[in-house]
Design a protein around this motif. Structure first.
Motif, PDB file in Angstrom:
ATOM      1  N   SER B 157       0.837  -1.209   0.000  1.00 53.72           N
ATOM      2  CA  SER B 157       0.000   0.000   0.000  1.00 53.72           C
ATOM      3  C   SER B 157       0.871   1.258   0.000  1.00 53.72           C
ATOM      4  O   SER B 157       2.008   1.245   0.479  1.00 53.72           O
ATOM      5  N   GLY B 158       0.321   2.328  -0.530  1.00 59.16           N
ATOM      6  CA  GLY B 158       0.928   3.662  -0.415  1.00 59.16           C
ATOM      7  C   GLY B 158       2.284   3.805  -1.093  1.00 59.16           C
ATOM      8  O   GLY B 158       2.580   3.124  -2.071  1.00 59.16           O
ATOM      9  N   TRP B 159       3.107   4.698  -0.522  1.00 61.47           N
ATOM     10  CA  TRP B 159       4.407   5.069  -1.085  1.00 61.47           C
ATOM     11  C   TRP B 159       5.483   4.795  -0.049  1.00 61.47           C
ATOM     12  O   TRP B 159       5.977   5.723   0.608  1.00 61.47           O
ATOM     13  N   PRO B 160       5.872   3.551   0.133  1.00 62.40           N
ATOM     14  CA  PRO B 160       6.863   3.266   1.180  1.00 62.40           C
ATOM     15  C   PRO B 160       8.213   3.918   0.880  1.00 62.40           C
ATOM     16  O   PRO B 160       8.542   4.153  -0.277  1.00 62.40           O
ATOM     17  N   GLY B 161       8.984   4.199   1.929  1.00 59.40           N
ATOM     18  CA  GLY B 161      10.352   4.694   1.760  1.00 59.40           C
ATOM     19  C   GLY B 161      10.559   6.128   2.197  1.00 59.40           C
ATOM     20  O   GLY B 161      11.689   6.543   2.481  1.00 59.40           O
ATOM     21  N   GLU B 162       9.469   6.908   2.278  1.00 59.34           N
ATOM     22  CA  GLU B 162       9.656   8.333   2.601  1.00 59.34           C
ATOM     23  C   GLU B 162      10.109   8.532   4.046  1.00 59.34           C
ATOM     24  O   GLU B 162      10.895   9.448   4.327  1.00 59.34           O
ATOM     25  N   ALA B 163       9.639   7.691   4.956  1.00 58.09           N
ATOM     26  CA  ALA B 163      10.038   7.850   6.361  1.00 58.09           C
ATOM     27  C   ALA B 163      11.549   7.667   6.501  1.00 58.09           C
ATOM     28  O   ALA B 163      12.224   8.386   7.239  1.00 58.09           O
ATOM     29  N   ARG B 164      12.103   6.697   5.770  1.00 54.81           N
ATOM     30  CA  ARG B 164      13.538   6.469   5.834  1.00 54.81           C
ATOM     31  C   ARG B 164      14.325   7.625   5.234  1.00 54.81           C
ATOM     32  O   ARG B 164      15.383   8.007   5.745  1.00 54.81           O
ATOM     33  N   LEU B 165      13.775   8.192   4.170  1.00 55.73           N
ATOM     34  CA  LEU B 165      14.424   9.349   3.561  1.00 55.73           C
ATOM     35  C   LEU B 165      14.492  10.489   4.587  1.00 55.73           C
ATOM     36  O   LEU B 165      15.532  11.157   4.726  1.00 55.73           O
ATOM     37  N   ALA B 166      13.417  10.683   5.341  1.00 55.74           N
ATOM     38  CA  ALA B 166      13.409  11.729   6.367  1.00 55.74           C
ATOM     39  C   ALA B 166      14.441  11.432   7.449  1.00 55.74           C
ATOM     40  O   ALA B 166      15.173  12.325   7.896  1.00 55.74           O
ATOM     41  N   LEU B 167      14.512  10.170   7.859  1.00 53.72           N
ATOM     42  CA  LEU B 167      15.470   9.807   8.908  1.00 53.72           C
ATOM     43  C   LEU B 167      16.895  10.100   8.457  1.00 53.72           C
ATOM     44  O   LEU B 167      17.706  10.663   9.206  1.00 53.72           O
ATOM     45  N   GLU B 168      17.219   9.738   7.211  1.00 58.61           N
ATOM     46  CA  GLU B 168      18.575   9.978   6.702  1.00 58.61           C
ATOM     47  C   GLU B 168      18.852  11.477   6.568  1.00 58.61           C
ATOM     48  O   GLU B 168      19.993  11.923   6.749  1.00 58.61           O
ATOM     49  N   ALA B 169      17.806  12.243   6.273  1.00 57.07           N
ATOM     50  CA  ALA B 169      17.990  13.703   6.223  1.00 57.07           C
ATOM     51  C   ALA B 169      18.343  14.240   7.609  1.00 57.07           C
ATOM     52  O   ALA B 169      19.264  15.050   7.759  1.00 57.07           O
ATOM     53  N   PHE B 170      17.629  13.743   8.639  1.00 51.17           N
ATOM     54  CA  PHE B 170      17.953  14.161  10.009  1.00 51.17           C
ATOM     55  C   PHE B 170      19.373  13.756  10.371  1.00 51.17           C
ATOM     56  O   PHE B 170      20.073  14.456  11.088  1.00 51.17           O
ATOM     57  N   GLY B 172      21.800  13.566   8.342  1.00 51.83           N
ATOM     58  CA  GLY B 172      22.764  14.289   7.521  1.00 51.83           C
ATOM     59  C   GLY B 172      23.564  13.393   6.590  1.00 51.83           C
ATOM     60  O   GLY B 172      24.666  13.748   6.171  1.00 51.83           O
ATOM     61  N   THR B 173      23.022  12.232   6.225  1.00 51.30           N
ATOM     62  CA  THR B 173      23.776  11.306   5.372  1.00 51.30           C
ATOM     63  C   THR B 173      23.473  11.499   3.887  1.00 51.30           C
ATOM     64  O   THR B 173      24.053  10.804   3.050  1.00 51.30           O
ATOM     65  N   LEU B 174      22.529  12.381   3.540  1.00 49.26           N
ATOM     66  CA  LEU B 174      22.106  12.494   2.141  1.00 49.26           C
ATOM     67  C   LEU B 174      22.961  13.500   1.378  1.00 49.26           C
ATOM     68  O   LEU B 174      23.183  14.618   1.834  1.00 49.26           O
ATOM     69  N   HIS B 175      23.473  13.070   0.197  1.00 52.56           N
ATOM     70  CA  HIS B 175      24.231  13.961  -0.671  1.00 52.56           C
ATOM     71  C   HIS B 175      23.711  13.803  -2.085  1.00 52.56           C
ATOM     72  O   HIS B 175      23.845  12.720  -2.643  1.00 52.56           O
ATOM     73  N   PRO B 176      23.100  14.809  -2.682  1.00 55.70           N
ATOM     74  CA  PRO B 176      22.840  16.121  -2.070  1.00 55.70           C
ATOM     75  C   PRO B 176      21.735  16.028  -1.027  1.00 55.70           C
ATOM     76  O   PRO B 176      20.997  15.054  -1.010  1.00 55.70           O
TER      77      PRO B 176
END
Lengths: 334, 334
Positions: B157-170, B172-176
Motif C-alpha cells: 500500500s501507499g508510497w513506502p520509503g519516505e520515512a527512511r528518507l526523512a530519517l537519513e535527512a535528520f 545528515g547522510t544524504l548527498h545532495p
C-alpha cells in the motif's frame, strides 16, 4: 542475538509448556484470543522501572515474578480470572543469563495462574518492564472501587507492611537494623508478592468494593472512599501485625502497615451479613482476612485506638491523627 | 502534580468527548470492556523509546500520534477493528505543555479510529511510551502472516520509503541534501504515519496474508515467507516510487523502499482472482495499492529487474543481488 531470536528463545512456549489459550499466539502482528461468551474483559497495565520500582541488584527471576504479580493483583482487585498478558521489555543489553532467569520467574507465575504470554516487544534502552494483563469476569460482576456503602465492614488480606520494612532495611533507615532471618523473610514479601487472584474471584458477590494495596493501605482505601463517595473509620488496634513487624517499634509498625504498600494485599468492603462468607473464604484459602474498620456516610478517613465494634460514643475509642499520606510517584519515593 | 491528577487532567475524557465503549473505564484497578459476541480479540503491544524510535526534538503532538499509529498498524495487519488501548508513560519530569500536546495528538488519532484509552500508568524515568492496543475481528477471519500460497500476488500500500528518507535527512547522510519542501513532506511520513486500519479490514476475505512494514519491506515480507513456508520474487521496476523519492539517486530510492520501514504501509498477498477486489478497495479508499511480485513455492526471496508477469523464462528478467537486510533493534540502528 536479534530481537526476534531473543523473544523466541526466552519467551515463546513450546507445545505442552504453559497455557495455550490464544487462537493465534506470539509471532504475528497481533495475538488473537477468544473470550468466553458472556464474560467481559478486564484489562490493566503496569510498568516497572529500574531504580524506581526495583533495585538494580534484584534477582532477575524474582523481578520476572514481581512484574507479572503486580499486574495480576489488579485483576484480583476486580475479581477477574487471568487470561493473557503482553510484555514490553526495554533492555540496556542482551544478557542471556539475565533473560533466562527473568523469563523463568515470569513464566512460572504465569503458568500458576493459567495466564498466557501472547505478545511482546523488546527495545534497547534503560531497563523497564511493561506488562498489560487481560482477564475475564462474568458480565456485571467486576469488583469496583465505587461500590462501598455506609455500614460495610472494611477488610484487609494477609500481613501488610512487610514489603515496606524490607525497603527501609535496604535503605539503611532502620534503627535497630533487622535480624538476618527477619530480613530474609520480609525481603520475600517485597520481591515475591503473591497476587490475591483466587481471593478476588471468591469475593465476587461478597464484597461491595475492592482495591489492591500497591501505594499504601490508607492511600488505596482513600481511592475507594472517593469513588464510593463515603468515609471510613479504621481501628488501628485491629490491624494485623506480622510476627516480623512485631519485633519492631510500634510507630514503625504503623508506618509500614498504613503507608507501606507494595504488598499487593487486597482491601475490600462487604456488608456485615457477609461476614460468614468472608470467614469461609479465609478458611478455604488459608489466608488471613482481618476486619479493620467500617465505611461511614460522613466523608473523610478517621483513625482510632480501641476495640472494633465499640463505635457508638464509646469513650474507650481514642482518635489518632493521620500522619500517613499516600505514595505518589511524582511527589517522592515511598 | 501527582500521578493521579496527571492522568485525569490529560488523558481522561469527559462525557461527549471521544469514544466510550468501556463498561468500566479509567480509574479502577482494571478497565472492563465487553467484546461483541462472535468476535475474537486481537492484541498487540509496542513501546517507543526516546533516541531509539524518535528524536528528542520531535513535536509531542506528533509523537502522541505516532505512538498509537504504530500499534493501530498492527491491528490493521490483522484486519481487526480497533476497540481500546492502554498507555504506559515513563516521563523524566512533569512538563504540562508537553503532556497537553502529547495527549492531544494521541487522543485525536484514537477518536478517528473510535479507539478508547481504557487504562494507564505513569512512572518517572527516561521518556518511553508503551501502548497495548485491542481490537476485534470476526472469529476465524484474522489476517495472518502464515497464509501466503504459491501463485499469490504480492501487494504493497501507499508510497513506502519516505520515512527512511526523512530519517537519513535528520542524520545528515544524504548527498545532495533534500530540498526544504521535500524535507517537510517526508518528515510528515515519518512523524505522522497513517495506520492502514480501513484497508486491513477491507482485506479480510481478500488477502491470504498481511503484515505492516515497520522494519523494512524486505524484512517484513521475509516474516510472511518464513511463517507461510514459501518463497517470493519481487520486481524492483514495479515498486511505487513517490514523487519525493524520484528526486533522489536510484540506489537511495531502493534503500529507502526496500529496507526503510517506519512507514506502516501494509504488505499483503492475495490470489490473482482477487485482483479486481483489491482494485475496488484501492478506489474505495483512495489509497494506491501496487502489485510488486508473486509468492513461489521455492524458498527464498528473489529480486528482479524487468516487467511484472514476464515470469516464465523471460530473458528480459535480470536477477538483482539482495544487499538489503532487515532492521533489528539489537543489531544496529535503521
Amino acid at each position: 542475538m536479534g530481537e526476534f531470536d531473543l523473544i523466541e528463545r526466552y519467551f515463546w512456549r513450546r507445545a505442552g509448556e504453559g497455557p495455550h489459550r490464544a487462537v493465534i499466539g506470539n509471532g504475528d502482528d497481533c495475538a488473537v484470543i477468544a473470550p468466553t461468551p458472556g464474560m467481559q474483559l478486564a484489562v490493566s497495565t503496569d510498568t516497572l522501572v529500574e531504580g524506581r520500582h526495583f533495585l538494580s541488584t534484584v534477582n532477575p527471576a524474582r523481578l520476572g515474578h514481581k512484574a507479572l504479580a503486580v499486574n495480576l493483583s489488579d485483576l484480583a482487585a476486580c475479581g477477574a480470572r487471568p487470561l493473557a498478558f503482553t510484555l514490553a521489555l526495554t533492555l540496556p543489553r542482551v544478557d542471556q543469563d539475565w533473560l533466562s532467569d527473568f523469563s523463568q520467574g515470569l513464566l512460572a507465575l504465569a503458568d500458576e495462574h493459567d495466564c498466557e504470554l501472547i505478545g511482546g516487544d523488546t527495545t534497547a534502552g534503560p531497563l523497564a518492564i511493561g506488562i498489560t494483563v487481560m482477564g475475564e469476569v462474568p458480565a456485571g460482576h467486576a469488583l469496583l472501587r465505587s461500590g462501598a456503602q455506609a455500614g460495610d465492614d472494611i477488610w484487609v488480606s494477609g500481613w501488610p507492611g512487610e514489603a515496606r520494612l524490607a525497603l527501609e532495611a535496604f535503605r539503611g533507615t532502620l534503627h535497630p537494623g533487622l535480624m538476618p532471618h527477619t530480613f530474609d523473610a520480609v525481603r520475600m514479601a517485597m520481591e515475591l508478592p503473591t497476587p490475591r487472584v483466587t481471593l478476588g474471584q471468591g469475593l465476587r458477590g461478597v464484597a461491595t468494593s475492592a482495591i489492591d494495596v500497591s501505594d499504601g493501605l490508607l492511600g488505596d482505601l482513600g481511592h475507594i472512599l472517593r469513588r464510593s463517595r463515603v468515609g471510613a473509620s479504621l481501628i488501628l488496634d485491629a490491624l494485623p501485625i506480622s510476627a516480623h513487624l512485631q519485633e519492631r517499634p510500634s510507630a514503625e509498625q504503623l508506618d509500614c502497615i498504613l503507608a507501606g504498600g507494595d504488598d499487593y494485599e487486597l482491601v475490600f468492603t462487604s456488608p456485615p451479613n457477609q461476614r460468614e462468607a468472608v470467614r469461609a473464604l479465609e478458611q478455604q484459602l488459608g489466608l488471613l482476612l482481618t476486619r479493620i474498620g467500617r465505611i461511614e456516610a460522613e466523608p473523610g478517613l478517621r483513625l482510632w485506638r480501641g476495640e472494633l465494634d465499640q463505635w457508638e460514643g464509646d469513650p474507650a475509642l481514642k482518635p489518632v491523627d493521620n500522619r500517613w499520606t499516600s505514595f505518589d510517584h511524582f511527589k517522592g519515593t515511598p
